[in-house]
Structure formats: C-alpha cells, structure tokens
Design an enzyme around this catalytic site. Structure first.
Site, PDB file in Angstrom:
ATOM      1  CB  SER A 139      -0.907   0.003   1.233  1.00 23.52           C
ATOM      2  OG  SER A 139      -1.526   1.259   1.412  1.00 23.52           O
ATOM      3  CE1 TYR A 164      -4.307  -2.175   4.601  1.00 27.06           C
ATOM      4  CE2 TYR A 164      -3.672   0.071   4.015  1.00 27.06           C
ATOM      5  CZ  TYR A 164      -4.028  -1.210   3.646  1.00 27.06           C
ATOM      6  OH  TYR A 164      -4.105  -1.545   2.313  1.00 27.06           O
TER       7      TYR A 164
END
Length: 336
Positions: A139, A164
């Site tokens: 990501s 995350y």
C-alpha cells in the site's frame, strides 16, 4: 526492459486470487478469465463493508466456467493448504487483507490476524507447493509522513502512521525473507488510491457519492488541503496482468524480490477531485470541513518510473473520465 521483452500471461495458467470478492480482486479475476486463465478465487467475504456488493461481484465471476470460488479465511491454514493441494496454482495474487486506515485504530486485532498471520500462511503455502510467482498487495500508506515527493520504492518507509501501514510494510519484509531463504520470486505492489466501478464503499469517492445523492453533508478532512494519486481500476489491472507472468530477475543479492508503485503519477487536490465527482453526478455537495484525522497522510504521489521502464506502464484515465464511469455504474447498480 520493456513489455515487448516480457511474457504475457498464457491461456490455461492457474492463478489463485485471494480477495477475489474485493474490488481489485474482482476486476483482475475477470480480466484473467477473459484471457483464458483458470482462476481460483478465495475470500472470507467479511462484513467490513456491504457483503451484497461482494456477492454481486462473485455472481459475475461465477458466469465463467474457468472460475472456482472457495470461501475461506487466510488465517485458516488447513483450508488454504487444501486449495493449493487440490488446484495447484502456478501464480498467486494475494489481495486479501483487512483494509482501511481509520478502521485499524478501532480494530487492531483484525489486521494482525488477516494481514500478518494470513500472509504468513500464503508464504508457507507458496514455498511448500512450488508456486512460480507470488504477487501481493502492499500500500502507498507505507510511506507514512514522508515529505519527499514523488514517493519512490527506494525511500525509507520505517515510520508508518497507522497499524494498517505497519502490517503492509511487514508483508514486504516477510516476503523478502522468504524470497531470500527459499528462492521463490515475490513482487509487492504499493497501490495508490484505486477507484472505479464496483469499488469499495469505505473509500471517500464512494461514500461521498452516497451522501451527495442522499443530500447529506460530506466531511472533508484537513479542510480540503490534501492530495491523492488517484488511480483508475483499469490502469491498475493492466499493470497487474503484465507483472503476474514475469517474476523478478535476481537482484544484486541474488534474490528475486521486487517492489513497485502502482499509481497515476499525477496527484490531484482533494477539492478538485470532488468537483469532478459533483460534475459527474450533476449535483452539488454540502461540505463540512474538519481537521486532519489520525492515521491520514497529507499527500500521496507515486514514482512509477520503474514500472514504466519494466512494463511500459502508462496510466491513461483522467479523473473526469474515471469518475464518470464510476457514477454511471453507481446509478445503474443502485437504480438512482
């Protein structure tokens, strides 16, 4: 090395796509099936967002004879190993993960189980069953508060600002370890704000559309002073399809390990993006301006030079066109 010197994915290739009911997983699975591949979809179909949307995606994939779906969790090692034993995937595209930056603040354990334990199970299965190439989702959030732009895969990413992001950076480290120890190739993809039809309702463009249609105010963080490298789904899928059949060549340490950014290489100001969304909808939004939220970053901006060099990657969808396609799908799907 350009795309002309690389392989395209062969018809009949068996590809395991985890997160197949998800946004990117669905679109990539569909593209693979249209190219004659055999796709094994794996997803736990959790309720992080509207399950009926996931079911709708799977229903479309089920129309292909070469698609098989297995409902399971990455953390369930026995079920996952059973899929490898039975279907013998040649390539694995691991897109399954607990997503979302803000959700990770309230639900940290969901990220540990899916993104760390689940990814370890994927790595173990890949090494034990002789997979030719593991491609996995990282990501752009790994860049954290980096101020140098555009973000390059050579930048230091040791300061994540969300759990995350920390799990995604951990995935890259785990993949490097397994590539080095067990000599199977891995490629990590740092996605930059992917959008389009069949998208995720938790993403800003989708939730804003819901609110605009209902006449509800939209919350704009950091008073609208944020930039994002929005990437249309078709451009992302094109990049993935080129990468899947092309494991990385050994690097200076002899490891077949690679990280790429997949982004539009053209950040847009959040307010300009929402103006394009309002235009596509033909409606104006009521706006509520708020300060920056914990875990958010000011700017994302992808350096995609390596992906362009290796695979002739050229994102070609302007936000006006991409958002219009999303709105057209939204109106049809929700009968607005």
């Amino acid at each position: 090395m350009g795309l002309n010197n690389k392989h395209t994915i062969a018809s009949g290739t068996v590809v395991l796509v985890t997160g197949a009911a998800g946004f990117i997983g669905f679109h990539t699975s569909k593209a693979l099936l249209e190219r004659g591949c055999i796709v094994i979809g794996y997803d736990n179909c959790n309720d992080y967002y509207d399950v009926t949307l996931k079911e709708g995606r799977l229903a479309l994939l089920a129309g292909y004879d070469a698609f098989t779906f297995i409902k399971g969790d990455l953390s369930d090692k026995d079920t996952l190993d059973g899929v490898f034993t039975k279907h013998k995937p040649q390539i694995v595209l691991n897109l399954a993960a607990q997503a979302g930056v803000r959700y990770s603040i309230d639900n940290p354990y969901a990220y540990m189980q899916s993104n760390l334990v689940g990814f370890l199970n994927i790595l173990e299965a890949c090494r034990n069953f002789g997979v030719e190439h593991l491609v996995y989702a990282s990501s752009s959030s790994v860049y954290g508060m980096n101020e140098k732009v555009p973000f390059s895969t050579t930048d230091n990413v040791d300061c994540p600002v969300s759990l995350y992001a920390a799990t995604k950076k951990s995935n890259e480290l785990m993949a490097h370890c397994y590539t080095h120890l067990y000599a199977f190739p891995t490629t990590g993809l740092r996605f930059f704000t992917v959008y389009g039809p069949w998208g995720r309702p938790d993403m800003a463009y989708f939730s804003f559309t819901n609110r605009i249609v209902k006449g509800e105010p939209i919350k704009i963080f950091n008073n609208g002073d944020m930039w994002r490298d929005f990437t249309y789904i078709d451009d992302v899928v094109s990049g993935i399809l080129n990468i899947l059949p092309n494991p990385p060549v050994p690097n200076g340490h002899g490891d077949r390990y690679k990280i790429y950014n997949i982004g539009n290489n053209k950040p847009e100001k959040i307010m300009d993006y929402f103006s394009a969304l309002e235009k596509a909808l033909g409606m104006s939004a009521k706006k509520e301006f708020l300060p920056m939220q914990p875990g958010d970053v000011y700017q994302t901006y992808a350096d995609v030079d390596e992906l362009m060099q290796d695979f002739d990657f050229k994102p070609s969808t302007p936000i006006e066109e991409g958002l219009q396609k999303f709105v057209d799908w939204y109106r049809k799907y929700y009968r607005v």
